[in-house]
Design a protein around this motif. Structure first.
Motif, PDB file in Angstrom:
ATOM      1  N   GLU A 285       0.815  -1.214   0.000  1.00  0.00           N
ATOM      2  CA  GLU A 285       0.000   0.000   0.000  1.00  0.00           C
ATOM      3  C   GLU A 285       0.855   1.274   0.000  1.00  0.00           C
ATOM      4  N   GLY A 286       2.082   1.166   0.546  1.00  0.00           N
ATOM      5  CA  GLY A 286       2.961   2.332   0.615  1.00  0.00           C
ATOM      6  C   GLY A 286       3.293   2.898  -0.761  1.00  0.00           C
ATOM      7  N   PHE A 287       3.480   1.997  -1.731  1.00  0.00           N
ATOM      8  CA  PHE A 287       3.773   2.453  -3.107  1.00  0.00           C
ATOM      9  C   PHE A 287       2.592   3.238  -3.699  1.00  0.00           C
ATOM     10  N   PHE A 288       1.377   2.751  -3.388  1.00  0.00           N
ATOM     11  CA  PHE A 288       0.178   3.443  -3.899  1.00  0.00           C
ATOM     12  C   PHE A 288       0.030   4.842  -3.287  1.00  0.00           C
ATOM     13  N   LYS A 289       0.369   4.960  -1.986  1.00  0.00           N
ATOM     14  CA  LYS A 289       0.288   6.267  -1.327  1.00  0.00           C
ATOM     15  C   LYS A 289       1.295   7.248  -1.929  1.00  0.00           C
ATOM     16  N   ARG A 290       2.517   6.753  -2.188  1.00  0.00           N
ATOM     17  CA  ARG A 290       3.544   7.610  -2.799  1.00  0.00           C
ATOM     18  C   ARG A 290       3.129   8.042  -4.208  1.00  0.00           C
ATOM     19  N   ALA A 291       2.502   7.072  -4.966  1.00  0.00           N
ATOM     20  CA  ALA A 291       2.031   7.401  -6.325  1.00  0.00           C
ATOM     21  C   ALA A 291       0.939   8.461  -6.273  1.00  0.00           C
ATOM     22  N   LYS A 292       0.028   8.322  -5.292  1.00  0.00           N
ATOM     23  CA  LYS A 292      -1.066   9.277  -5.159  1.00  0.00           C
ATOM     24  C   LYS A 292      -0.536  10.663  -4.797  1.00  0.00           C
ATOM     25  N   ALA A 293       0.487  10.714  -3.959  1.00  0.00           N
ATOM     26  CA  ALA A 293       1.091  11.993  -3.567  1.00  0.00           C
ATOM     27  C   ALA A 293       1.707  12.694  -4.785  1.00  0.00           C
ATOM     28  N   ILE A 294       2.370  11.903  -5.633  1.00  0.00           N
ATOM     29  CA  ILE A 294       2.975  12.476  -6.845  1.00  0.00           C
ATOM     30  C   ILE A 294       1.893  13.005  -7.779  1.00  0.00           C
ATOM     31  N   GLU A 295       0.799  12.251  -7.926  1.00  0.00           N
ATOM     32  CA  GLU A 295      -0.309  12.688  -8.779  1.00  0.00           C
ATOM     33  C   GLU A 295      -0.963  13.958  -8.228  1.00  0.00           C
ATOM     34  N   GLY A 296      -0.963  14.069  -6.901  1.00  0.00           N
ATOM     35  CA  GLY A 296      -1.460  15.294  -6.277  1.00  0.00           C
ATOM     36  C   GLY A 296      -0.587  16.492  -6.626  1.00  0.00           C
ATOM     37  N   ARG A 297       0.730  16.273  -6.686  1.00  0.00           N
ATOM     38  CA  ARG A 297       1.648  17.353  -7.083  1.00  0.00           C
ATOM     39  C   ARG A 297       1.353  17.823  -8.499  1.00  0.00           C
ATOM     40  N   ILE A 298       1.036  16.860  -9.388  1.00  0.00           N
ATOM     41  CA  ILE A 298       0.716  17.208 -10.782  1.00  0.00           C
ATOM     42  C   ILE A 298      -0.558  18.046 -10.839  1.00  0.00           C
ATOM     43  N   GLU A 299      -1.568  17.627 -10.038  1.00  0.00           N
ATOM     44  CA  GLU A 299      -2.849  18.333 -10.053  1.00  0.00           C
ATOM     45  C   GLU A 299      -2.721  19.765  -9.538  1.00  0.00           C
ATOM     46  N   LYS A 300      -1.793  19.985  -8.592  1.00  0.00           N
ATOM     47  CA  LYS A 300      -1.613  21.312  -8.007  1.00  0.00           C
ATOM     48  C   LYS A 300      -0.808  22.254  -8.911  1.00  0.00           C
ATOM     49  N   MET A 301      -0.184  21.677  -9.936  1.00  0.00           N
ATOM     50  CA  MET A 301       0.576  22.536 -10.859  1.00  0.00           C
ATOM     51  C   MET A 301      -0.352  23.486 -11.605  1.00  0.00           C
ATOM     52  N   ASN A 302       0.123  24.689 -11.847  1.00  0.00           N
ATOM     53  CA  ASN A 302      -0.613  25.643 -12.683  1.00  0.00           C
ATOM     54  C   ASN A 302      -0.221  25.373 -14.138  1.00  0.00           C
ATOM     55  N   PRO A 303      -1.086  24.677 -14.905  1.00  0.00           N
ATOM     56  CA  PRO A 303      -0.678  24.268 -16.255  1.00  0.00           C
ATOM     57  C   PRO A 303      -0.447  25.453 -17.183  1.00  0.00           C
ATOM     58  N   LEU A 304       0.686  25.452 -17.850  1.00  0.00           N
ATOM     59  CA  LEU A 304       1.008  26.515 -18.810  1.00  0.00           C
ATOM     60  C   LEU A 304       0.407  26.179 -20.161  1.00  0.00           C
ATOM     61  N   ASP A 305      -0.166  27.201 -20.829  1.00  0.00           N
ATOM     62  CA  ASP A 305      -0.695  26.992 -22.178  1.00  0.00           C
ATOM     63  C   ASP A 305       0.459  26.846 -23.155  1.00  0.00           C
ATOM     64  N   LYS A 306       0.266  25.992 -24.132  1.00  0.00           N
ATOM     65  CA  LYS A 306       1.277  25.848 -25.172  1.00  0.00           C
ATOM     66  C   LYS A 306       1.329  27.141 -25.980  1.00  0.00           C
ATOM     67  N   PRO A 307       2.516  27.751 -26.108  1.00  0.00           N
ATOM     68  CA  PRO A 307       2.610  29.010 -26.876  1.00  0.00           C
ATOM     69  C   PRO A 307       2.083  28.831 -28.290  1.00  0.00           C
ATOM     70  N   LYS A 308       1.217  29.776 -28.679  1.00  0.00           N
ATOM     71  CA  LYS A 308       0.650  29.710 -30.022  1.00  0.00           C
ATOM     72  C   LYS A 308       1.612  30.328 -31.017  1.00  0.00           C
ATOM     73  N   GLU A 309       1.859  29.631 -32.095  1.00  0.00           N
ATOM     74  CA  GLU A 309       2.724  30.179 -33.143  1.00  0.00           C
ATOM     75  C   GLU A 309       1.904  31.049 -34.073  1.00  0.00           C
ATOM     76  N   ALA A 310       2.455  32.216 -34.396  1.00  0.00           N
ATOM     77  CA  ALA A 310       1.781  33.105 -35.355  1.00  0.00           C
ATOM     78  C   ALA A 310       1.742  32.434 -36.724  1.00  0.00           C
ATOM     79  N   ASN A 311       0.656  32.667 -37.445  1.00  0.00           N
ATOM     80  CA  ASN A 311       0.532  32.121 -38.793  1.00  0.00           C
ATOM     81  C   ASN A 311       1.380  32.935 -39.759  1.00  0.00           C
ATOM     82  N   LYS A 312       2.658  32.606 -39.815  1.00  0.00           N
ATOM     83  CA  LYS A 312       3.575  33.363 -40.661  1.00  0.00           C
ATOM     84  C   LYS A 312       3.521  32.859 -42.092  1.00  0.00           C
ATOM     85  N   ILE A 313       3.526  33.799 -43.023  1.00  0.00           N
ATOM     86  CA  ILE A 313       3.538  33.413 -44.420  1.00  0.00           C
ATOM     87  C   ILE A 313       4.968  33.081 -44.838  1.00  0.00           C
TER      88      ILE A 313
END
Length: 565
Positions: A285-313
């Motif tokens: 069960e200890g491995f599952f708790k550690r995995a859940k803690a890591i997933e919690g860290r991911i959820e708390k991250m402020n996700p950055l938007d992928k930079p949009k590339e300008a439509n360059k000709i």
């Protein structure tokens, strides 16, 4: 101070036009707002001016910056009898109308003459009061904007775009605002008027917020540049050149931050996945708790938007066939239309590899000269030619984009129009159109319905197919956004042929021109260098003339005063 705090605004847009915009404007700042068409620049001015309201967030304006005056992007058309004086002093205009209307009542036989007389006297008193007040308020602004007495009686509707801009600026300055809001004030202005506007903005002592695509103008006046992009605001302390430098660094950092975050998320997800696998294998069960803690860290991250590339000709001006060194030579060329002489005994030479900008005031004959060059190079009769001669070199092929773009058949679709210029498979043809911003159903849009920017992009696509060794442009940066301008400039600098162009875009001239040809009073004078170098040459010449005049004045014998007894 004007403070925008987490301002959001959509009002019916699918995506928020402004999505958490925050910045500050201090008293005395000259701020340029830049960004692509449709990003919300004009909307920002309306929100600051309380013409519209935000969906959420706050716009706080200090008491000493409450009084605002706005110059609209397109000067409105007024009644045909309205003069410049009427526009500058609308209170006087309205008071005069009331005097006229009141006087008409005297001719009505059933009128109460006592009431008519009272109304007329009141109208006269009001006219006298507003005249005194109006003339005092307008006089300082008129001096700064060089609106002379003889201009006051001119009809407003017959003025040029630049003159209307000056009159409207004068009108709003007379209201003694604390903040000036200017929406594309450089539109329609010639070089002299642009310089006057720059001097005025820097010396007016007001807080100025300006929306503009004129990069040189922004460099000259702004101490702060605010980019609106994808609903956000990015502040640079400085003009357009400083903004470009910092914006490139910001985009690079945004991209790297996004990559770093994605790499970190992938690493954590992989770690959590392994821990869960270990937990299942070892029934721990200890491995599952550690995995859940890591997933919690991911959820708390402020996700950055992928930079949009300008439509360059994609611009790559290839050249097929090289011209000789001497391309064209005009000897004593005279051109005129309907008894009006445009050029008289004009001499002009063009050499291979030159990138020459034709400059001059509106009506100086820039477009006439361009047409004469095109006619001569295409071995056609020069329209309006009255005298002189010309010689052209061999192996000349011309690519041309006029200021006003019209197509032979305005009902043709984009793809059908382009097909007449393109040699190759259909898939490559469609792929090329995508590179120039024509996606999906837009390729079936009638060319006559295209916007100004779309027309320029389509002609650029067609121009590239021609592989012409001489490119001729009449105001090429009109209607195209900043990204397309930058791409065009980079491509023209790599071009191996000869370029002739007319432009009021001083930033573009500085980047491209190797020489400047000034048209004035039917004559042409050539200067080596770009716009700034041309200005420096003119300045040195004027200083030399003034110095020589001072020397001549000093050498004049002094008049001796007689002795009086």
């Amino acid at each position: 101070m004007i403070s925008l705090i987490d301002v959001k605004y959509d009002h019916g847009y699918k995506d928020k036009l402004l999505d958490g915009v925050s910045f500050e404007i201090k008293k005395g700042d000259i701020v340029a707002i830049v960004g692509a068409n449709g990003c919300g620049k004009s909307t920002m001015l309306k929100l600051i001016n309380s013409e519209d309201s935000v969906d959420s967030g706050t716009i706080a304006i200090s008491q000493d910056m409450k009084v605002m005056a706005k110059l609209e992007q397109i000067p409105e058309r007024l009644e045909d009898d309205v003069t410049v004086q009427d526009v500058l002093m609308p209170e006087i205009y309205n008071a005069q109308k009331e005097v006229e209307n009141a006087s008409l009542a005297f001719s009505c036989p059933d009128a109460d003459m006592a009431k008519v007389e009272k109304r007329f006297q009141k109208a006269l008193e009001n006219l006298e009061n507003v005249t005194k007040d109006g003339i005092h308020k307008i006089s300082t602004a008129r001096q700064k904007l060089k609106i002379t007495d003889d201009m006051l009686d001119k009809k407003y509707n017959v003025l040029s775009g630049g003159q209307k801009t000056r009159v409207n600026l004068c009108n709003i300055m007379a209201k003694e605002p604390e903040v000036l809001l200017l929406d594309e004030p450089t539109n329609h202005l010639d070089f002299e008027a642009l310089s006057e506007l720059e001097r005025f903005i820097k010396s007016c002592g007001k807080t100025v917020i300006v929306v503009s695509h004129d990069r040189y103008f922004i460099d000259k006046v702004a101490n702060k540049t605010i980019l609106l992009e994808n609903g956000k605001a990015y502040v640079t302390y400085g003009g357009y050149t400083k903004f470009l430098e910092e914006n490139a660094i910001r985009k690079q950092k945004q991209e790297q931050d996004y990559i770093n975050q994605q790499n970190e998320i992938n690493r954590l997800e992989e770690a959590a996945k392994k821990l869960r696998t270990f937990g299942r294998i070892g029934d721990n069960e200890g491995f599952f708790k550690r995995a859940k803690a890591i997933e919690g860290r991911i959820e708390k991250m402020n996700p950055l938007d992928k930079p949009k590339e300008a439509n360059k000709i994609n611009l790559d001006f290839d050249v097929k066939g090289k011209t000789g060194n001497d391309i064209i030579k005009f000897n004593n060329l005279s051109i005129g239309f309907d008894d009006k002489i445009i050029f008289e005994n004009l001499n002009f030479e063009l050499f291979h590899g030159e990138r020459i900008c034709i400059m001059g005031k509106n009506g100086a004959g820039k477009s006439t000269l361009i047409r004469a060059i095109i006619n001569a190079c295409n071995e056609q009769e020069i329209e309006g030619m009255l005298g002189g001669e010309y010689k052209i070199g061999g192996n000349i092929s011309i690519g041309y984009i006029p200021q006003e773009i019209h197509f032979e058949n305005e009902e043709d679709s984009v793809i059908d129009n382009f097909r007449t210029y393109f040699k190759g498979e259909e898939t490559r043809l469609r792929s090329t159109l995508v590179h120039f911003g024509f996606y999906n159903d837009t390729i079936f849009k009638p060319v006559g319905k295209l916007s100004g920017g779309e027309k320029v992009r389509l002609l650029l696509a067609e121009l590239i197919q021609s592989k012409a060794n001489i490119l001729i442009f009449d105001e090429p940066t009109n209607h195209i956004d900043a990204d397309t301008r930058n791409t065009l400039e980079a491509a023209l600098l790599e071009y191996k042929g000869t370029i002739i162009f007319v432009s009021h875009d001083r930033y573009f001239i500085n980047k491209i021109a190797t020489s400047v040809a000034l048209l004035k009073n039917g004559k042409i004078t050539k200067y080596v260098g770009n716009y700034d170098q041309y200005q420096e040459t003119i300045k040195r010449q004027e200083e030399k003339v003034n110095k020589e005049a001072s020397v001549q004045q000093a050498l004049k014998p002094k008049k001796r005063r007689g002795n009086f007894i």
